[in-house]
Design a protein around this motif. Sequence first.
Motif, mmCIF file in Angstrom:
data_model
loop_
_atom_site.group_PDB
_atom_site.id
_atom_site.type_symbol
_atom_site.label_atom_id
_atom_site.label_comp_id
_atom_site.label_asym_id
_atom_site.label_seq_id
_atom_site.Cartn_x
_atom_site.Cartn_y
_atom_site.Cartn_z
ATOM 1 N N LEU A 371 9.455 34.034 34.043
ATOM 2 C CA LEU A 371 10.202 33.562 32.872
ATOM 3 C C LEU A 371 9.552 32.324 32.270
ATOM 4 N N SER A 372 8.996 31.485 33.125
ATOM 5 C CA SER A 372 8.342 30.270 32.636
ATOM 6 C C SER A 372 7.390 29.748 33.701
ATOM 7 N N PRO A 373 6.162 30.243 33.715
ATOM 8 C CA PRO A 373 5.203 29.776 34.728
ATOM 9 C C PRO A 373 5.007 28.265 34.712
ATOM 10 N N GLU A 374 5.042 27.657 33.504
ATOM 11 C CA GLU A 374 4.786 26.228 33.429
ATOM 12 C C GLU A 374 5.912 25.409 34.054
ATOM 13 N N PHE A 375 7.177 25.799 33.782
ATOM 14 C CA PHE A 375 8.273 25.030 34.356
ATOM 15 C C PHE A 375 8.467 25.342 35.834
ATOM 16 N N ALA A 376 8.091 26.548 36.254
ATOM 17 C CA ALA A 376 8.087 26.857 37.686
ATOM 18 C C ALA A 376 7.084 25.961 38.408
ATOM 19 N N ALA A 377 5.905 25.794 37.810
ATOM 20 C CA ALA A 377 4.886 24.945 38.415
ATOM 21 C C ALA A 377 5.342 23.492 38.464
ATOM 22 N N LEU A 378 5.954 23.032 37.393
ATOM 23 C CA LEU A 378 6.434 21.653 37.356
ATOM 24 C C LEU A 378 7.518 21.446 38.408
ATOM 25 N N ALA A 379 8.471 22.395 38.498
ATOM 26 C CA ALA A 379 9.545 22.270 39.479
ATOM 27 C C ALA A 379 8.996 22.313 40.898
ATOM 28 N N GLY A 380 7.920 23.076 41.112
ATOM 29 C CA GLY A 380 7.293 23.096 42.421
ATOM 30 C C GLY A 380 6.768 21.731 42.814
ATOM 31 N N GLN A 381 6.238 20.990 41.858
ATOM 32 C CA GLN A 381 5.786 19.625 42.116
ATOM 33 C C GLN A 381 6.970 18.725 42.483
ATOM 34 N N VAL A 382 8.087 18.919 41.784
ATOM 35 C CA VAL A 382 9.282 18.135 42.103
ATOM 36 C C VAL A 382 9.747 18.436 43.523
ATOM 37 N N ALA A 383 9.819 19.724 43.865
ATOM 38 C CA ALA A 383 10.273 20.122 45.194
ATOM 39 C C ALA A 383 9.384 19.553 46.283
ATOM 40 N N ALA A 384 8.089 19.486 46.010
ATOM 41 C CA ALA A 384 7.156 18.965 47.010
ATOM 42 C C ALA A 384 7.323 17.469 47.216
ATOM 43 N N ALA A 385 7.876 16.786 46.217
ATOM 44 C CA ALA A 385 7.920 15.321 46.257
ATOM 45 C C ALA A 385 9.237 14.763 46.781
ATOM 46 N N VAL A 386 10.340 15.489 46.604
ATOM 47 C CA VAL A 386 11.641 14.898 46.913
ATOM 48 C C VAL A 386 12.078 15.234 48.332
ATOM 49 N N ASP A 395 19.833 18.964 32.760
ATOM 50 C CA ASP A 395 20.455 18.958 31.440
ATOM 51 C C ASP A 395 20.296 20.359 30.875
ATOM 52 N N SER A 396 20.727 20.564 29.660
ATOM 53 C CA SER A 396 20.519 21.872 29.036
ATOM 54 C C SER A 396 19.090 21.930 28.509
ATOM 55 N N SER A 397 18.170 21.741 29.430
ATOM 56 C CA SER A 397 16.737 21.697 29.152
ATOM 57 C C SER A 397 16.073 22.890 29.808
ATOM 58 N N GLN A 398 15.035 23.390 29.191
ATOM 59 C CA GLN A 398 14.307 24.509 29.776
ATOM 60 C C GLN A 398 13.799 24.187 31.174
ATOM 61 N N VAL A 399 13.369 22.945 31.391
ATOM 62 C CA VAL A 399 12.850 22.597 32.711
ATOM 63 C C VAL A 399 13.943 22.690 33.776
ATOM 64 N N THR A 400 15.204 22.602 33.364
ATOM 65 C CA THR A 400 16.302 22.723 34.315
ATOM 66 C C THR A 400 16.592 24.180 34.623
ATOM 67 N N TYR A 401 16.960 24.956 33.591
ATOM 68 C CA TYR A 401 17.396 26.324 33.881
ATOM 69 C C TYR A 401 16.253 27.301 34.101
ATOM 70 N N LEU A 402 15.021 26.931 33.756
ATOM 71 C CA LEU A 402 13.863 27.764 34.063
ATOM 72 C C LEU A 402 13.002 27.182 35.182
ATOM 73 N N GLY A 403 13.365 26.001 35.646
ATOM 74 C CA GLY A 403 12.533 25.322 36.639
ATOM 75 C C GLY A 403 13.297 24.875 37.861
ATOM 76 N N THR A 404 13.902 23.690 37.784
ATOM 77 C CA THR A 404 14.497 23.094 38.981
ATOM 78 C C THR A 404 15.643 23.925 39.539
ATOM 79 N N ALA A 405 16.361 24.664 38.698
ATOM 80 C CA ALA A 405 17.469 25.486 39.189
ATOM 81 C C ALA A 405 16.997 26.499 40.224
ATOM 82 N N SER A 406 15.815 27.028 40.034
ATOM 83 C CA SER A 406 15.302 28.072 40.925
ATOM 84 C C SER A 406 14.345 27.558 41.987
ATOM 85 N N PHE A 407 13.647 26.478 41.707
ATOM 86 C CA PHE A 407 12.509 26.127 42.556
ATOM 87 C C PHE A 407 12.667 24.809 43.321
#
Length: 549
Positions: A371-386, A395-407
Amino acid sequence: MSEQQQEATGVMDLPAGVVRENVGLDVLTLLRDYGVDTIFGIPGTHNLEFYRHLEPLGLRAVTARHEQGAGYAADGWAQQTGLPGVVITTSGPGLLNALSAAGTAYCESRPLILLSPGVPQGQEFADKGALHETKDATGAAGAIVEWSRRVTNGAEAVQGIHDAFELFRHGRPRPVHLEIPLDVLEGPSRVPAGDLVARPPRPPRAADPAKVHDAVAALRGARNPAILAGGGALRAGADVTRLAEALQAPVVTTLNGKAAIPETHALSLGSDVRLQAAQHLLERADVLLILGSKVGEAELWFRELEPGGTVIRVDILETQLEKNTRCDIGLVGDSAAVVPQLLAGLEGHEPGPAPELGGLRAELRETARALSPEFAALAGQVAAAVPADAIIGGDSSQVTYLGTASFVPQQRPHSFLYTPAYATLGYGLPASIGAKIAAPERPVVCVIGDGALMFAVQELATAVEQRLDLVLVCVDNGGYGEIRANETDRGIVPVGVDLVQPDWVALAGAFGGRGVRISRADELAPEIEAAIAGGGVRMIHAPAELFAV
């Protein structure tokens, strides 16, 4: 006595009709006895007899830079404490500014108390040009919250607080509003001291034993059961995990139910109920148990769930049992009581073999990534760091519902701050502030888009003023990325979505925090780690284009 002497002794003359031992003191004393120790809001001309009592009562005053931010900060605080967030607004515009947060709390079933002053009794609808004059403040709020009351005396104001806690504890938690006329707020207290004491909670409501018997029989006979856990399931705590283990049933959650079972658990399929592979699992179950979810279109991304087997639904409200998806066996009650009822009925049950979920879990991740390779990759970086106990603001941001929500997997409920149904912008930063105030020992990392951040960027001043350790990742895609895509899909040349960006690093510094801009994708994780370790308010500017795959 001179004015200076009056100030020194604290016995300044009060305006006519105002007494120190007033109804404002009654209301706040009762809130403190219920366990509330933090109040959000903005002082104003008409609400000062609330603010007078905060410091003497030991209540922390958090001044947001906008009442909407106060409401969202109260929401983040409430999710960590289990208590209602409390917001004090001034009359008229202050209350109306907070109503977007109230709408969020209503839609997402969150506990919130709005306290506002009102015109003195006898001056309702006077239309005479009074300060902050509003046609019908209680009516305006009442169109949005669960209930809104304009009280006529201190006893009614105090009863309103008791009624609010009754709702939050034993009903579907939703926002409430109390308007206290100025003559009542500032007037003498006539409420007996015994009424200013918190009332003990009743036991959570259990379901009809006959219905529980039917549900247990269906679950005992199931060969491939499944569980869908919504926000209402969170009241049951660790019993949801015990129930899943007793049935060897895979668990899919909504975003409001995220981490109802730890997302690293062998039976967890995460919060990706919006993905078709998860929906198909639920639809193929011979018995589907739905805990505390209305199974709404926002969670399912506009698709209806069509279960093929027996559907058991647990909800605090009977009116919810038939919402969106059918119900064959309805259990009306609090999941905190109903899930233990089911566990007791299943005692001695020998479930089938543990389901093999590795392939489905991999499919869900790949679908989410596509659905969003770029936000999946970004969320993966977040997951690795926290760390595992981090709270992630969204927020109602693409990085949230396409990224951090899943990854970014979560182990504890209420660790993912989001509003999937109301889908407001401007929620993430203030909600993260409220969460950090309530849980100072846990890292809080807010990861949101530039468009969402600009709705509430002024709350950076609140975070700095409160001396918080807060990490903010601003994911910059140059404006409103989703709406840009929506316009393109409809053949509309993008209009109103490509926005001028500030110097984000300089902006963070201007508010008293620290900012840094990454220039490579692989810099994000180390910068998040450094920001958590360094403390203070820190913003990481992350251009979305760096994560393009």
